[in-house]
Design a protein around this motif. Structure first.
Motif, PDB file in Angstrom:
ATOM      1  N   LEU A 171      32.919  36.351  32.334  1.00 34.72           N
ATOM      2  CA  LEU A 171      33.898  35.421  32.905  1.00 34.72           C
ATOM      3  C   LEU A 171      35.137  35.299  32.027  1.00 34.72           C
ATOM      4  O   LEU A 171      36.274  35.331  32.524  1.00 34.72           O
ATOM      5  CB  LEU A 171      33.263  34.043  33.085  1.00 34.72           C
ATOM      6  CG  LEU A 171      32.401  33.844  34.332  1.00 34.72           C
ATOM      7  CD1 LEU A 171      31.688  32.499  34.276  1.00 34.72           C
ATOM      8  CD2 LEU A 171      33.271  33.907  35.586  1.00 34.72           C
ATOM      9  N   GLN A 172      34.930  35.176  30.733  1.00 31.56           N
ATOM     10  CA  GLN A 172      36.071  35.052  29.821  1.00 31.56           C
ATOM     11  C   GLN A 172      36.937  36.310  29.846  1.00 31.56           C
ATOM     12  O   GLN A 172      38.180  36.226  29.880  1.00 31.56           O
ATOM     13  CB  GLN A 172      35.572  34.777  28.405  1.00 31.56           C
ATOM     14  CG  GLN A 172      34.935  33.401  28.240  1.00 31.56           C
ATOM     15  CD  GLN A 172      34.447  33.151  26.837  1.00 31.56           C
ATOM     16  OE1 GLN A 172      34.534  34.021  25.975  1.00 31.56           O
ATOM     17  NE2 GLN A 172      33.923  31.958  26.579  1.00 31.56           N
ATOM     18  N   ALA A 173      36.311  37.480  29.833  1.00 29.04           N
ATOM     19  CA  ALA A 173      37.076  38.733  29.864  1.00 29.04           C
ATOM     20  C   ALA A 173      37.826  38.875  31.177  1.00 29.04           C
ATOM     21  O   ALA A 173      39.004  39.307  31.200  1.00 29.04           O
ATOM     22  CB  ALA A 173      36.119  39.915  29.675  1.00 29.04           C
ATOM     23  N   ALA A 174      37.197  38.519  32.289  1.00 29.00           N
ATOM     24  CA  ALA A 174      37.837  38.636  33.599  1.00 29.00           C
ATOM     25  C   ALA A 174      39.015  37.681  33.715  1.00 29.00           C
ATOM     26  O   ALA A 174      40.061  38.030  34.279  1.00 29.00           O
ATOM     27  CB  ALA A 174      36.816  38.368  34.702  1.00 29.00           C
ATOM     28  N   ARG A 175      38.864  36.478  33.190  1.00 33.59           N
ATOM     29  CA  ARG A 175      39.977  35.512  33.240  1.00 33.59           C
ATOM     30  C   ARG A 175      41.156  35.995  32.391  1.00 33.59           C
ATOM     31  O   ARG A 175      42.328  35.863  32.791  1.00 33.59           O
ATOM     32  CB  ARG A 175      39.497  34.151  32.742  1.00 33.59           C
ATOM     33  CG  ARG A 175      38.523  33.465  33.691  1.00 33.59           C
ATOM     34  CD  ARG A 175      38.274  32.037  33.262  1.00 33.59           C
ATOM     35  NE  ARG A 175      37.282  31.382  34.105  1.00 33.59           N
ATOM     36  CZ  ARG A 175      36.066  31.049  33.715  1.00 33.59           C
ATOM     37  NH1 ARG A 175      35.682  31.328  32.463  1.00 33.59           N
ATOM     38  NH2 ARG A 175      35.240  30.450  34.534  1.00 33.59           N
ATOM     39  N   LYS A 185      24.592  34.250  28.370  1.00 29.10           N
ATOM     40  CA  LYS A 185      25.614  34.751  27.441  1.00 29.10           C
ATOM     41  C   LYS A 185      26.446  35.860  28.078  1.00 29.10           C
ATOM     42  O   LYS A 185      27.671  35.876  27.960  1.00 29.10           O
ATOM     43  CB  LYS A 185      24.934  35.260  26.171  1.00 29.10           C
ATOM     44  CG  LYS A 185      24.360  34.155  25.293  1.00 29.10           C
ATOM     45  CD  LYS A 185      23.751  34.725  24.026  1.00 29.10           C
ATOM     46  CE  LYS A 185      23.238  33.630  23.108  1.00 29.10           C
ATOM     47  NZ  LYS A 185      22.628  34.178  21.861  1.00 29.10           N
ATOM     48  N   ALA A 186      25.771  36.793  28.753  1.00 31.70           N
ATOM     49  CA  ALA A 186      26.490  37.903  29.388  1.00 31.70           C
ATOM     50  C   ALA A 186      27.413  37.395  30.476  1.00 31.70           C
ATOM     51  O   ALA A 186      28.553  37.858  30.616  1.00 31.70           O
ATOM     52  CB  ALA A 186      25.485  38.903  29.961  1.00 31.70           C
ATOM     53  N   SER A 187      26.943  36.455  31.259  1.00 28.99           N
ATOM     54  CA  SER A 187      27.756  35.910  32.338  1.00 28.99           C
ATOM     55  C   SER A 187      28.994  35.210  31.795  1.00 28.99           C
ATOM     56  O   SER A 187      30.107  35.378  32.323  1.00 28.99           O
ATOM     57  CB  SER A 187      26.921  34.936  33.169  1.00 28.99           C
ATOM     58  OG  SER A 187      27.691  34.360  34.196  1.00 28.99           O
ATOM     59  N   GLN A 204      46.701  38.362  32.170  1.00 28.53           N
ATOM     60  CA  GLN A 204      47.612  39.420  31.719  1.00 28.53           C
ATOM     61  C   GLN A 204      48.238  40.148  32.915  1.00 28.53           C
ATOM     62  O   GLN A 204      49.437  40.430  32.919  1.00 28.53           O
ATOM     63  CB  GLN A 204      46.861  40.410  30.842  1.00 28.53           C
ATOM     64  CG  GLN A 204      47.758  41.495  30.244  1.00 28.53           C
ATOM     65  CD  GLN A 204      47.000  42.421  29.323  1.00 28.53           C
ATOM     66  OE1 GLN A 204      45.787  42.271  29.149  1.00 28.53           O
ATOM     67  NE2 GLN A 204      47.689  43.364  28.712  1.00 28.53           N
ATOM     68  N   ALA A 205      47.435  40.448  33.926  1.00 27.59           N
ATOM     69  CA  ALA A 205      47.962  41.146  35.110  1.00 27.59           C
ATOM     70  C   ALA A 205      48.985  40.302  35.840  1.00 27.59           C
ATOM     71  O   ALA A 205      50.017  40.816  36.314  1.00 27.59           O
ATOM     72  CB  ALA A 205      46.805  41.511  36.040  1.00 27.59           C
ATOM     73  N   VAL A 251      46.886  42.932  39.652  1.00 26.14           N
ATOM     74  CA  VAL A 251      46.465  41.536  39.817  1.00 26.14           C
ATOM     75  C   VAL A 251      45.255  41.447  40.742  1.00 26.14           C
ATOM     76  O   VAL A 251      44.281  40.731  40.485  1.00 26.14           O
ATOM     77  CB  VAL A 251      47.625  40.685  40.360  1.00 26.14           C
ATOM     78  CG1 VAL A 251      47.123  39.296  40.755  1.00 26.14           C
ATOM     79  CG2 VAL A 251      48.723  40.557  39.309  1.00 26.14           C
ATOM     80  N   GLN A 252      45.286  42.189  41.851  1.00 24.81           N
ATOM     81  CA  GLN A 252      44.165  42.173  42.801  1.00 24.81           C
ATOM     82  C   GLN A 252      42.872  42.688  42.154  1.00 24.81           C
ATOM     83  O   GLN A 252      41.791  42.146  42.370  1.00 24.81           O
ATOM     84  CB  GLN A 252      44.522  43.013  44.027  1.00 24.81           C
ATOM     85  CG  GLN A 252      45.630  42.390  44.885  1.00 24.81           C
ATOM     86  CD  GLN A 252      46.006  43.275  46.062  1.00 24.81           C
ATOM     87  OE1 GLN A 252      45.565  44.414  46.158  1.00 24.81           O
ATOM     88  NE2 GLN A 252      46.839  42.748  46.957  1.00 24.81           N
ATOM     89  N   GLN A 253      43.027  43.763  41.372  1.00 23.94           N
ATOM     90  CA  GLN A 253      41.849  44.291  40.688  1.00 23.94           C
ATOM     91  C   GLN A 253      41.274  43.263  39.708  1.00 23.94           C
ATOM     92  O   GLN A 253      40.050  43.100  39.600  1.00 23.94           O
ATOM     93  CB  GLN A 253      42.215  45.573  39.950  1.00 23.94           C
ATOM     94  CG  GLN A 253      42.511  46.753  40.880  1.00 23.94           C
ATOM     95  CD  GLN A 253      42.931  47.985  40.114  1.00 23.94           C
ATOM     96  OE1 GLN A 253      43.082  47.944  38.890  1.00 23.94           O
ATOM     97  NE2 GLN A 253      43.120  49.085  40.828  1.00 23.94           N
ATOM     98  N   ALA A 254      42.157  42.570  39.017  1.00 23.88           N
ATOM     99  CA  ALA A 254      41.697  41.556  38.057  1.00 23.88           C
ATOM    100  C   ALA A 254      41.016  40.394  38.786  1.00 23.88           C
ATOM    101  O   ALA A 254      40.017  39.838  38.309  1.00 23.88           O
ATOM    102  CB  ALA A 254      42.866  41.052  37.221  1.00 23.88           C
ATOM    103  N   GLN A 255      41.551  40.015  39.953  1.00 20.62           N
ATOM    104  CA  GLN A 255      40.933  38.944  40.737  1.00 20.62           C
ATOM    105  C   GLN A 255      39.539  39.353  41.228  1.00 20.62           C
ATOM    106  O   GLN A 255      38.591  38.556  41.209  1.00 20.62           O
ATOM    107  CB  GLN A 255      41.820  38.573  41.927  1.00 20.62           C
ATOM    108  CG  GLN A 255      43.086  37.827  41.524  1.00 20.62           C
ATOM    109  CD  GLN A 255      44.019  37.608  42.696  1.00 20.62           C
ATOM    110  OE1 GLN A 255      43.960  38.350  43.698  1.00 20.62           O
ATOM    111  NE2 GLN A 255      44.876  36.609  42.601  1.00 20.62           N
TER     112      GLN A 255
END
Length: 391
Positions: free
Chosen positions: A113-117, A107-109, A122-123, A217-221
């Motif tokens: 993943l959803q939050a990071a995507r 669940k945490a993983s 957005q970035a 963008v790089q930070q989000a990646q």
């Protein structure tokens, strides 16, 4: 001369008849073969080691399949059962713990993943917007907003000048003048904001803003890669579940083995029969595989006899025979040829003829009796000739 030849001829004929009769009797006797009765037996062995606690039968007792013959002490096995049960409960708790940890990790993983995507999307949107700069429509809207602000400022300024003159003539109070002046200052501030907004749009996106958007963008990646790396933790958690499951199965098998041994502590008869031999006594230590009893089935018996090669060809499987025993004078039992062994046995008996002595070849013939009266070890005589004459 004739008188002398007649007695000689008679004597010769009598001699031939005597020899023929003896030969026939010898052949008939040769077709009667002695043997010893055998019966089906099975040894009852201990499957577990231990000390004989009690014995429930004695030699000569008739038993049924499944009947308990003896008990082996189970004190140590009971203690092992408790230990195995405790080990099983611990293994089951560890397995459930590993399953719960796996569920939480999954669940945490997935949430990471959803939050990071979403953050990356957005970035990237902000970066694309920064690179493209303002659209013409946005510039026009900003210019229109500035015009509105200028018009509002003119109205506010005129209102302020009139109110100021009225205040100086004493027509309005200081409070009214302050309110009108505040509106005037607000209109001036609004116009400055509109000018600055229009200037920013007309100048376009600054290079530092584009670089900042690219860095975002790089930070989000990087955050997305980190979230995807969390899948490794899921794999580790799955491996832990598999290991815990293996431990649980081993604990279950260990407990099942102990309980199986507890069941084997009651030594049972594998079939119906009679206790022919009892090998142990109460209190005696035994090893696994050690025979404790021999069960005999007296109603399933037979006799193996050795038949000369000169006669075995006259015997057929399924042939009926007559059997007698010195233990039952005057009584005859029926029997049947069950098998004739194809491989010969070389008997110790010898025959003598003009050429000297030679070994007699014999074949084993198994005759099925199935008469409980004929006990194992009794001597019997099988008569093959009698049934041939009847047939």
């Amino acid at each position: 001369m004739r008188r002398r030849m007649v007695p000689a001829l008679s004597l010769f004929l009598i001699l031939i008849l005597m020899l023929t009769g003896c030969s026939k009797r010898d052949e008939e006797l040769a077709f009667k073969v002695d043997g010893v009765v055998e019966a089906e037996e099975v040894d009852v062995a201990a499957k577990i080691p231990g000390r004989i606690e009690t014995i429930q039968v004695k030699e000569g007792d008739t038993v049924k399949a499944g009947q308990v013959l003896a008990y082996i002490e189970v004190k140590e096995l009971k203690e092992k059962e408790k230990q195995a049960q405790a080990a099983l409960e611990a293994a089951r708790a560890q397995y459930e713990k590993a399953q719960n940890a796996l569920l939480l990790q999954e669940k945490a993983s997935e949430a990471d993943l959803q939050a990071a995507r979403a953050a990356l999307n957005q970035a990237m949107s902000q970066y694309d917007k920064a690179k493209k700069g303002p659209r013409a429509q946005q510039v026009e809207q900003a210019r229109a907003k500035l015009d509105q602000a200028k018009a509002a400022l003119e109205v506010a300024e005129k209102s302020y000048q009139r109110t100021k003159q009225l205040f100086e003539s004493g027509a309005v109070s200081q409070q009214v003048l302050d309110e009108v002046k505040a509106k005037y200052e607000a209109a001036r501030q609004e116009m400055r904001y509109a000018e600055e907004g229009l200037n920013l749009l007309e100048e376009g996106t600054q290079e530092e803003d584009i670089r900042a958007a690219a860095a975002a963008v790089q930070q989000a990646q990087a955050a997305l890669l980190k979230a995807e790396a969390g899948k490794i933790q899921v794999l580790i958690a799955k491996s832990a579940v598999q290991m815990a499951e293996a431990d649980l199965k081993r604990a279950e098998a260990a407990l099942a083995e102990v309980r199986s041994n507890l069941e084997e502590a009651a030594v049972k008869a594998p079939r119906d029969g009679v206790i022919a031999v009892k090998y142990v006594d109460e209190g005696e230590m035994i090893a696994a595989g050690m025979p404790l009893f021999t069960i005999q089935q007296p109603e399933k018996n037979w006799v193996n006899v050795k038949v000369k090669e000169t006669l075995v060809g006259q015997i057929k499987e399924g042939q009926k025979v007559k059997v007698t025993s010195p233990n039952f004078p005057g009584k005859t039992f029926d029997g049947q040829v069950e098998s004739i062994r194809q491989k010969p046995d070389y008997a110790t008996q010898r025959a003598t003829n003009e050429r000297g002595e030679k070994d007699i070849v014999a074949y084993n013939v198994k005759v099925r009796l199935d008469h409980p009266e004929l006990k194992a070890g009794m001597s019997v005589t099988v008569d093959f000739q009698a049934t041939q004459e009847e047939q």
